[in-house]
Design a protein around this motif. Structure first.
Motif, short mmCIF file in Angstrom:
data_model
loop_
_atom_site.label_atom_id
_atom_site.label_comp_id
_atom_site.label_asym_id
_atom_site.label_seq_id
_atom_site.Cartn_x
_atom_site.Cartn_y
_atom_site.Cartn_z
N ARG A 72 0.86 -1.19 0.00
CA ARG A 72 0.00 0.00 0.00
C ARG A 72 0.89 1.23 0.00
O ARG A 72 1.87 1.29 0.75
CB ARG A 72 -0.92 0.03 1.23
N GLU A 117 1.38 3.91 1.44
CA GLU A 117 1.02 4.62 2.67
C GLU A 117 1.94 5.81 2.90
O GLU A 117 3.14 5.71 2.69
CB GLU A 117 1.18 3.69 3.89
N PHE A 144 4.58 -0.68 12.25
CA PHE A 144 3.12 -0.74 12.39
C PHE A 144 2.44 -0.53 11.04
O PHE A 144 1.49 -1.22 10.70
CB PHE A 144 2.64 0.33 13.38
N ARG A 145 2.92 0.45 10.28
CA ARG A 145 2.30 0.74 8.99
C ARG A 145 3.42 0.96 7.98
O ARG A 145 4.18 1.91 8.07
CB ARG A 145 1.43 2.00 9.09
N PHE A 160 4.06 -5.20 3.45
CA PHE A 160 3.83 -5.90 4.72
C PHE A 160 3.22 -7.27 4.44
O PHE A 160 2.88 -7.58 3.30
CB PHE A 160 2.92 -5.07 5.65
N GLN A 178 0.31 -10.10 5.25
CA GLN A 178 -1.01 -10.32 5.84
C GLN A 178 -1.29 -11.81 6.01
O GLN A 178 -0.78 -12.62 5.24
CB GLN A 178 -2.10 -9.75 4.93
N GLU A 188 -4.74 -13.77 6.06
CA GLU A 188 -6.18 -13.51 5.91
C GLU A 188 -6.94 -14.81 5.69
O GLU A 188 -6.43 -15.76 5.09
CB GLU A 188 -6.44 -12.59 4.72
N GLU A 195 -5.43 -0.73 15.76
CA GLU A 195 -5.89 -1.98 15.16
C GLU A 195 -4.75 -2.98 14.95
O GLU A 195 -3.72 -2.65 14.37
CB GLU A 195 -6.52 -1.68 13.79
N LEU A 196 -5.03 -4.19 15.45
CA LEU A 196 -4.10 -5.28 15.24
C LEU A 196 -4.67 -6.23 14.18
O LEU A 196 -4.00 -6.62 13.24
CB LEU A 196 -3.98 -6.03 16.58
N TRP A 197 -5.98 -6.53 14.36
CA TRP A 197 -6.60 -7.60 13.60
C TRP A 197 -8.07 -7.21 13.37
O TRP A 197 -8.77 -6.88 14.34
CB TRP A 197 -6.52 -8.86 14.48
N GLY A 198 -8.51 -7.25 12.14
CA GLY A 198 -9.90 -6.89 11.86
C GLY A 198 -10.72 -8.12 11.52
O GLY A 198 -10.19 -9.10 10.97
N VAL A 222 -5.28 -10.15 9.53
CA VAL A 222 -4.28 -9.59 10.45
C VAL A 222 -2.98 -9.33 9.70
O VAL A 222 -2.68 -9.98 8.71
CB VAL A 222 -4.05 -10.53 11.66
N GLY A 223 -2.21 -8.37 10.20
CA GLY A 223 -0.87 -8.08 9.67
C GLY A 223 0.15 -8.80 10.54
O GLY A 223 0.18 -8.61 11.76
N ARG A 252 2.35 -6.44 12.41
CA ARG A 252 1.74 -5.83 13.62
C ARG A 252 1.78 -6.82 14.78
O ARG A 252 1.99 -6.41 15.92
CB ARG A 252 0.30 -5.40 13.33
N1 GAP Z 1 -8.80 -7.83 3.51
C1 GAP Z 1 -9.12 -6.90 4.52
C2 GAP Z 1 -8.03 -5.97 4.81
O1 GAP Z 1 -7.01 -5.95 4.11
P1 GAP Z 1 -7.26 -4.13 6.47
O2 GAP Z 1 -7.84 -3.70 7.80
O3 GAP Z 1 -6.98 -3.06 5.48
O4 GAP Z 1 -8.26 -5.22 5.90
C3 GAP Z 1 -5.91 -6.10 7.53
O5 GAP Z 1 -5.92 -4.94 6.72
C4 GAP Z 1 -4.75 -6.07 8.48
O6 GAP Z 1 -3.53 -5.89 7.75
C5 GAP Z 1 -4.78 -4.92 9.48
O7 GAP Z 1 -5.56 -5.25 10.61
C6 GAP Z 1 -3.33 -4.76 9.83
O8 GAP Z 1 -2.95 -5.69 10.83
C7 GAP Z 1 -2.61 -5.12 8.53
N2 GAP Z 1 -2.21 -3.92 7.77
C8 GAP Z 1 -2.97 -3.16 6.99
N3 GAP Z 1 -2.25 -2.18 6.43
C9 GAP Z 1 -0.97 -2.31 6.88
C10 GAP Z 1 0.26 -1.61 6.65
N4 GAP Z 1 0.34 -0.58 5.82
N5 GAP Z 1 1.36 -2.05 7.30
C11 GAP Z 1 1.31 -3.11 8.12
N6 GAP Z 1 0.19 -3.82 8.35
C12 GAP Z 1 -0.94 -3.44 7.75
#
Ligand code: GAP
Length: 463
Positions: A206, A208, A216-217, A221, A223, A225, A293-296, A336-337, A340
């Motif tokens: 992403r 970002e 953290f961001r 990264f 995931q 899922e 947010e850790l895990w959605g 979850v990431g 994270r």
């Molecule tokens: N498919 C659903 C989805 O991607 P999200 O809340 O955008 O949902 C899921 O991302 C998880 O991925 C988050 O809860 C977080 O742990 C992790 N995550 C999202 N963006 C991140 C980033 N830029 N860097 C690190 N971890 C990230």
């Protein structure tokens, strides 16, 4: 978490001891990008192995998948990412650097003695713009900023070598879409029946714009899922949703050993929830910069499969093998990431033992990068070194271990405590007489004398 723990402390330890390095540091680094050093690599691998074991291998209704980072670009049109995978950005009017409008507002709120009650996640771009203008929120450099605009965070790249013939593709913004696009293939090639889940671990990307949040961001990264498919007429989604919440909580608390007081659930309001979701909860962890947010977990209904049916024309419905009923399944998605989870573990495990002037990472022993460290008491005594080598070779096939013969024993303990090694094994002169070693415990500093013949059993009981 320790009340006074700062992100700077964790960042410094992570770098000093080889958990995390700045990417391309010799060229001055790359924003929001990190590499994982020898210890970080082991810890990441342990987290992923635990997730895979608990979420996929142990469950009869779960299977794994490994889809590509580059998918057909229509995937991202169908999923809605091309149109609306955006962050609200403002520009510093003097330096022209860009910042997330929501992050600037959060920082501004944290600096106020009596901040107004406000959920930043619920604000749309117009509300953020109005708030920034009204409160004269400035950039981190202290300059005025522009009104926020939506900025798409999908990374674009191109397939093909020749200019003009190149075609645009995207680095995936979430691993989830590879699960939906493979749904038909999974049905056709396996004997799954609803309800069942498909999980995968992999890199997402992403674009970002962030400052100071360490791993953290980041731009790149990992995931983990799951899309859990079910028939909404047969399975009550509320019950299923709660079951997934319980599994997530159990994983963080019991499998990863994180303290419950540092966790909380946060429900997305109607304003905040994504358009495709009927219910979303975040499992938040108390990071040094607050609960985040850790895990959605989201109830995405049949939105994604319907979108892909519409855009691809493929038959992504499910035919019940017993009743013959044909329909498009719904999904619950826990996402979850891994990075994270990694940052959470460093923060949660951190302990400064003021009495003994030592810093300890109190990982659950089975998560520690090295489970044991083997020390010959003196490096210039060949008989000790040889015996220690035998111990190392006996242990190495069973768990991650490390060798240290530098400095005195006190320094070696200090170092191993700081990287979270639960057991240090010293081979000394007594070993040569009675074939026993000293095992020193990280958390208590207690020491046991253990016969080498019994050493593996002794360690296995505690790992
Ligand atoms: N498919 C659903 C989805 O991607 P999200 O809340 O955008 O949902 C899921 O991302 C998880 O991925 C988050 O809860 C977080 O742990 C992790 N995550 C999202 N963006 C991140 C980033 N830029 N860097 C690190 N971890 C990230």
């Amino acid at each position: 978490m320790n009340e006074q723990l700062t992100l700077e402390t964790i960042t410094a330890l992570a770098k000093r001891r080889g958990f995390v390095y700045q990417t391309s540091e010799i060229y001055g680094g790359l924003a929001s990008s990190y590499d994982y050093g020898p210890l970080g690599t082991e810890l990441l691998r342990n987290i992923k192995d635990k997730w895979w074991q608990e979420m996929i291998r142990k469950k009869a209704d779960m299977i794994g998948l490994d889809s590509q980072i580059l998918l057909h670009p229509q995937t991202w049109v169908a999923s809605g990412h091309v149109a609306s995978f955006t962050d609200p950005l403002v520009e510093d009017k003097v330096t022209h650097k860009r910042y997330r409008a929501d992050h600037l507002i959060e920082t501004w709120l944290a600096q106020q003695p009596n901040p107004p009650k406000l959920v930043v996640e619920e604000m749309d771009v117009a509300a953020m713009g109005a708030f920034i203008a009204e409160n004269k929120v400035l950039s981190p450099e202290g300059n005025p900023v522009t009104a926020p605009k939506e900025f798409n965070i999908l990374f674009e790249t191109a397939v093909g070598a020749i200019e003009g013939e190149k075609s645009k593709v995207y680095l995936r913004g979430e691993t989830a879409q590879g699960i939906f696009t493979n749904f038909r293939q999974v049905l056709d090639s396996s004997r799954v029946k609803l309800p069942f889940g498909i999980g995968q671990i992999g890199k997402s990307f992403r674009n970002e714009i962030t400052t100071g949040q360490f791993v953290f961001r980041t731009l790149e990264f990992e995931q983990a899922e799951i899309e859990y498919f079910f028939d909404p007429e047969q399975t009550d989604w509320h019950t299923l949703f709660e079951e997934w919440q319980q599994r997530m909580w159990h994983f963080v608390v019991n499998t990863l050993g994180v303290r419950e007081e540092n966790l909380r659930w946060r429900r997305h309001s109607d304003k905040e929830r994504s358009h495709y979701s009927r219910e979303t909860f975040d499992l938040d962890y108390r990071f040094p910069f607050g609960f985040k947010e850790l895990w959605g977990v989201a109830y995405r209904t049949d939105y994604d499969l319907q979108q892909h049916i519409q855009h691809s024309g493929a038959k992504l419905s499910y035919k019940d093998p017993f009743s013959g009923k044909t329909f498009v399944p719904h999904v619950i998605e826990p996402a979850v990431g891994i990075n994270r989870l990694f940052l959470m573990l460093l923060c949660d495990a951190y302990w400064h033992d003021a009495e003994n002037k030592r810093t300890v990472l109190r990982f659950k022993p089975d998560l520690a990068p090295y489970k044991t460290a083997v020390f010959p008491l003196l490096r210039n005594k060949p008989e000790l070194v040889q015996k220690a080598q035998q111990v190392y070779e006996a242990i190495a096939p069973h768990h991650t271990t490390t060798w240290d013969d530098r400095g005195n024993i006190g320094k070696r303990y200090y170092y191993q405590d700081e990287i979270g090694t639960p057991f240090c094994i010293t081979i000394d002169f007594e070993t040569l007489e009675d074939n026993s070693v000293t095992v020193r415990h990280r958390d208590t500093t207690a020491q046991d004398r253990v016969s080498i013949d019994q050493l593996l059993n002794y360690l296995q009981d505690q790992l």
